[in-house]
Design a protein around this motif. Sequence first.
Motif, PDB file in Angstrom:
ATOM      1  N   ARG A  14      19.825  34.763 -14.633  1.00  0.00           N
ATOM      2  CA  ARG A  14      18.565  34.161 -15.054  1.00  0.00           C
ATOM      3  C   ARG A  14      17.828  35.067 -16.038  1.00  0.00           C
ATOM      4  NH1 ARG A  14      13.683  35.629 -12.732  1.00  0.00           N
ATOM      5  NH2 ARG A  14      13.768  37.326 -11.188  1.00  0.00           N
ATOM      6  N   ARG A  15      16.965  34.459 -16.812  1.00  0.00           N
ATOM      7  CA  ARG A  15      16.195  35.217 -17.787  1.00  0.00           C
ATOM      8  C   ARG A  15      15.090  35.980 -17.081  1.00  0.00           C
ATOM      9  NH1 ARG A  15      17.088  34.210 -23.053  1.00  0.00           N
ATOM     10  NH2 ARG A  15      15.072  35.046 -23.664  1.00  0.00           N
ATOM     11  N   LEU A  16      15.087  37.271 -17.245  1.00  0.00           N
ATOM     12  CA  LEU A  16      14.011  38.087 -16.706  1.00  0.00           C
ATOM     13  C   LEU A  16      12.760  37.913 -17.547  1.00  0.00           C
ATOM     14  CD1 LEU A  16      15.745  41.473 -15.811  1.00  0.00           C
ATOM     15  CD2 LEU A  16      14.603  39.943 -14.215  1.00  0.00           C
ATOM     16  N   LYS A  17      11.615  37.890 -16.897  1.00  0.00           N
ATOM     17  CA  LYS A  17      10.336  37.787 -17.590  1.00  0.00           C
ATOM     18  C   LYS A  17       9.685  39.166 -17.598  1.00  0.00           C
ATOM     19  CE  LYS A  17       9.588  32.961 -16.281  1.00  0.00           C
ATOM     20  NZ  LYS A  17       8.698  32.018 -15.565  1.00  0.00           N
ATOM     21  N   VAL A  60       5.115  37.759 -13.921  1.00  0.00           N
ATOM     22  CA  VAL A  60       6.267  38.352 -14.587  1.00  0.00           C
ATOM     23  C   VAL A  60       7.047  39.197 -13.595  1.00  0.00           C
ATOM     24  CG1 VAL A  60       5.229  38.360 -16.900  1.00  0.00           C
ATOM     25  CG2 VAL A  60       4.868  40.315 -15.374  1.00  0.00           C
ATOM     26  N   ASP A  61       8.312  39.472 -13.949  1.00  0.00           N
ATOM     27  CA  ASP A  61       9.150  40.324 -13.102  1.00  0.00           C
ATOM     28  C   ASP A  61       8.855  41.804 -13.325  1.00  0.00           C
ATOM     29  OD1 ASP A  61      10.830  38.158 -12.014  1.00  0.00           O
ATOM     30  OD2 ASP A  61      11.524  37.973 -14.086  1.00  0.00           O
ATOM     31  N   ILE A  62       8.701  42.172 -14.605  1.00  0.00           N
ATOM     32  CA  ILE A  62       8.542  43.578 -14.990  1.00  0.00           C
ATOM     33  C   ILE A  62       7.316  43.708 -15.897  1.00  0.00           C
ATOM     34  CG2 ILE A  62       9.588  45.550 -16.191  1.00  0.00           C
ATOM     35  CD1 ILE A  62      11.283  44.905 -13.834  1.00  0.00           C
ATOM     36  N   PHE A  63       6.492  44.706 -15.621  1.00  0.00           N
ATOM     37  CA  PHE A  63       5.440  45.121 -16.556  1.00  0.00           C
ATOM     38  C   PHE A  63       5.939  46.394 -17.207  1.00  0.00           C
ATOM     39  CE2 PHE A  63       1.000  47.115 -17.088  1.00  0.00           C
ATOM     40  CZ  PHE A  63       0.803  46.481 -18.305  1.00  0.00           C
ATOM     41  N   HIS A  64       6.337  46.311 -18.490  1.00  0.00           N
ATOM     42  CA  HIS A  64       6.929  47.446 -19.189  1.00  0.00           C
ATOM     43  C   HIS A  64       5.851  48.078 -20.073  1.00  0.00           C
ATOM     44  CE1 HIS A  64      10.753  49.184 -21.243  1.00  0.00           C
ATOM     45  NE2 HIS A  64       9.748  50.053 -21.258  1.00  0.00           N
ATOM     46  N   ARG A 330      21.228  46.492 -23.943  1.00  0.00           N
ATOM     47  CA  ARG A 330      22.044  46.382 -22.736  1.00  0.00           C
ATOM     48  C   ARG A 330      21.611  47.398 -21.682  1.00  0.00           C
ATOM     49  NH1 ARG A 330      26.366  46.644 -25.140  1.00  0.00           N
ATOM     50  NH2 ARG A 330      27.133  48.765 -24.742  1.00  0.00           N
ATOM     51  N   GLN A 331      21.278  48.612 -22.099  1.00  0.00           N
ATOM     52  CA  GLN A 331      20.845  49.642 -21.148  1.00  0.00           C
ATOM     53  C   GLN A 331      19.506  49.273 -20.505  1.00  0.00           C
ATOM     54  OE1 GLN A 331      21.077  52.956 -23.891  1.00  0.00           O
ATOM     55  NE2 GLN A 331      22.973  53.700 -22.965  1.00  0.00           N
ATOM     56  N   HIS A 332      18.605  48.671 -21.282  1.00  0.00           N
ATOM     57  CA  HIS A 332      17.334  48.231 -20.709  1.00  0.00           C
ATOM     58  C   HIS A 332      17.559  47.108 -19.698  1.00  0.00           C
ATOM     59  CE1 HIS A 332      15.125  50.518 -23.810  1.00  0.00           C
ATOM     60  NE2 HIS A 332      14.079  50.361 -23.021  1.00  0.00           N
ATOM     61  N   ARG A 333      18.428  46.150 -20.046  1.00  0.00           N
ATOM     62  CA  ARG A 333      18.693  45.053 -19.112  1.00  0.00           C
ATOM     63  C   ARG A 333      19.276  45.591 -17.805  1.00  0.00           C
ATOM     64  NH1 ARG A 333      18.797  39.188 -18.084  1.00  0.00           N
ATOM     65  NH2 ARG A 333      19.219  39.411 -15.865  1.00  0.00           N
ATOM     66  N   GLU A 334      20.177  46.545 -17.900  1.00  0.00           N
ATOM     67  CA  GLU A 334      20.759  47.142 -16.695  1.00  0.00           C
ATOM     68  C   GLU A 334      19.690  47.844 -15.858  1.00  0.00           C
ATOM     69  OE1 GLU A 334      23.731  49.603 -18.427  1.00  0.00           O
ATOM     70  OE2 GLU A 334      25.176  47.974 -18.695  1.00  0.00           O
ATOM     71  N   LEU A 335      18.748  48.514 -16.534  1.00  0.00           N
ATOM     72  CA  LEU A 335      17.654  49.160 -15.809  1.00  0.00           C
ATOM     73  C   LEU A 335      16.800  48.104 -15.101  1.00  0.00           C
ATOM     74  CD1 LEU A 335      15.669  51.417 -15.041  1.00  0.00           C
ATOM     75  CD2 LEU A 335      14.603  51.106 -17.291  1.00  0.00           C
ATOM     76  N   MET A 340      14.924  45.370 -10.154  1.00  0.00           N
ATOM     77  CA  MET A 340      14.765  44.122  -9.406  1.00  0.00           C
ATOM     78  C   MET A 340      15.627  44.116  -8.154  1.00  0.00           C
ATOM     79  SD  MET A 340      12.436  42.560 -10.998  1.00  0.00           S
ATOM     80  CE  MET A 340      12.505  40.992 -10.137  1.00  0.00           C
ATOM     81  N   ALA A 341      16.825  44.688  -8.222  1.00  0.00           N
ATOM     82  CA  ALA A 341      17.677  44.764  -7.046  1.00  0.00           C
ATOM     83  C   ALA A 341      17.036  45.629  -5.970  1.00  0.00           C
ATOM     84  CB  ALA A 341      19.053  45.311  -7.421  1.00  0.00           C
ATOM     85  N   HIS A 342      16.396  46.700  -6.385  1.00  0.00           N
ATOM     86  CA  HIS A 342      15.690  47.568  -5.430  1.00  0.00           C
ATOM     87  C   HIS A 342      14.546  46.800  -4.783  1.00  0.00           C
ATOM     88  CE1 HIS A 342      12.840  50.727  -4.121  1.00  0.00           C
ATOM     89  NE2 HIS A 342      13.955  51.371  -3.789  1.00  0.00           N
ATOM     90  N   LYS A 343      13.867  45.950  -5.580  1.00  0.00           N
ATOM     91  CA  LYS A 343      12.798  45.120  -5.028  1.00  0.00           C
ATOM     92  C   LYS A 343      13.341  44.179  -3.958  1.00  0.00           C
ATOM     93  CE  LYS A 343       9.920  41.196  -6.377  1.00  0.00           C
ATOM     94  NZ  LYS A 343       9.479  40.320  -7.495  1.00  0.00           N
ATOM     95  N   GLN A 344      14.508  43.544  -4.221  1.00  0.00           N
ATOM     96  CA  GLN A 344      15.081  42.618  -3.258  1.00  0.00           C
ATOM     97  C   GLN A 344      15.448  43.339  -1.960  1.00  0.00           C
ATOM     98  OE1 GLN A 344      15.097  39.452  -3.542  1.00  0.00           O
ATOM     99  NE2 GLN A 344      14.487  39.280  -5.695  1.00  0.00           N
TER     100      GLN A 344
END
Length: 346
Positions: A14-17, A60-64, A330-335, A340-344
């Motif tokens: 899914r698209r991360l926000k 949103v999922d991430i506040f960058h 790609r490195q940012h998406r992996e981060l 998000m996995a840690h959040k779950q």
Amino acid sequence: MLRLSPFEETEKARRLKVLFSVPTPTPAANPYIPLLVAALGAEGVSVRFFSWKSAFAGRVDIFHVHWPELLVRRPSRLKSAAAAMLGILLLSKFRMTGTRVVWTVHNMSPHESGGRLERFFLRRFLASVSSRVYINRSSENVDLPATTILHGTYSPWYKPLRSWSGERDRDFLFFGLVRPYKGLESLLAAYSELGGSSDLTVVGKPNSLEYAAEIGDRVSGLRGVTLTLAHVPDDQLTDLVSRSRVVVLPYTRMYNSGALLLALSLGAHVLAPRTPSNISLQAEFGERWITLFNDELAASDLETALSMSRRNSSQDSPDMSQREWPLVGRQHRELYDRVMAHKQRA
């Protein structure tokens, strides 16, 4: 082969926000942000730019966060105080809604100090950060959890704008916002000792009229100096860098520098202070591209850098393969996925 569960596959696909902490970039803004946004889009990340209304209204999922002090720094003390209180409320909202905070560490500390409420907000902000992103390999990077994702090349932004195709016919160039910490005074003092045997171009918008007048006074009487105290469009800046043998960054302190990466992206030699982050850059690119000076910039440093620059032809450029934007995206998406996995799991 290890397979993801259906839930994990859905989450990854899914698209991360992601909400960036900076407003929609202007033509004069650092191209780092639009280049990063484009790279993230290719990785299925939807990025929104900051406004207080959208930050409080949307989810949103991430506040960058980039340059956190700019979230709350305003022209007046009253407006800065109001922004700091809004910032603290926003962090509380993100904590309650499960939005994770990621911080790209462009600077170890703000270049100019703010007020007490700003410092209070920054302490609250640091406590809310889930992960830091370091964009260099400096030995100063010790705070965890953190990920190193190198600052991307500026080549995709500036090279298409270049119209200059001749040899480098200018010696020294200083460009960027003209601010006291950048040490322009020391560059002018060192250049004056060369006795007019070379040329120097200074281009950039000053942070105040008073500082502009001070620099103008220092340049007065120096031979071979071209001074433009104003922002110049990207195409003009591209040609200036492409024509210059050495880009001089005489900063009194330096942790990250977009100007340094821009100069390398356009094949100019760089003269910069010896700091932990710049030592790592010299190890990456070599003395062929970066000369470092100790303490106060001296005329001999200018001469050394000019001599080193002549080893490169006008068509040479350093190896930026570790800084290409598809890799950075790609490195940012992996981060983001790890956060998000840690959040779950939590």
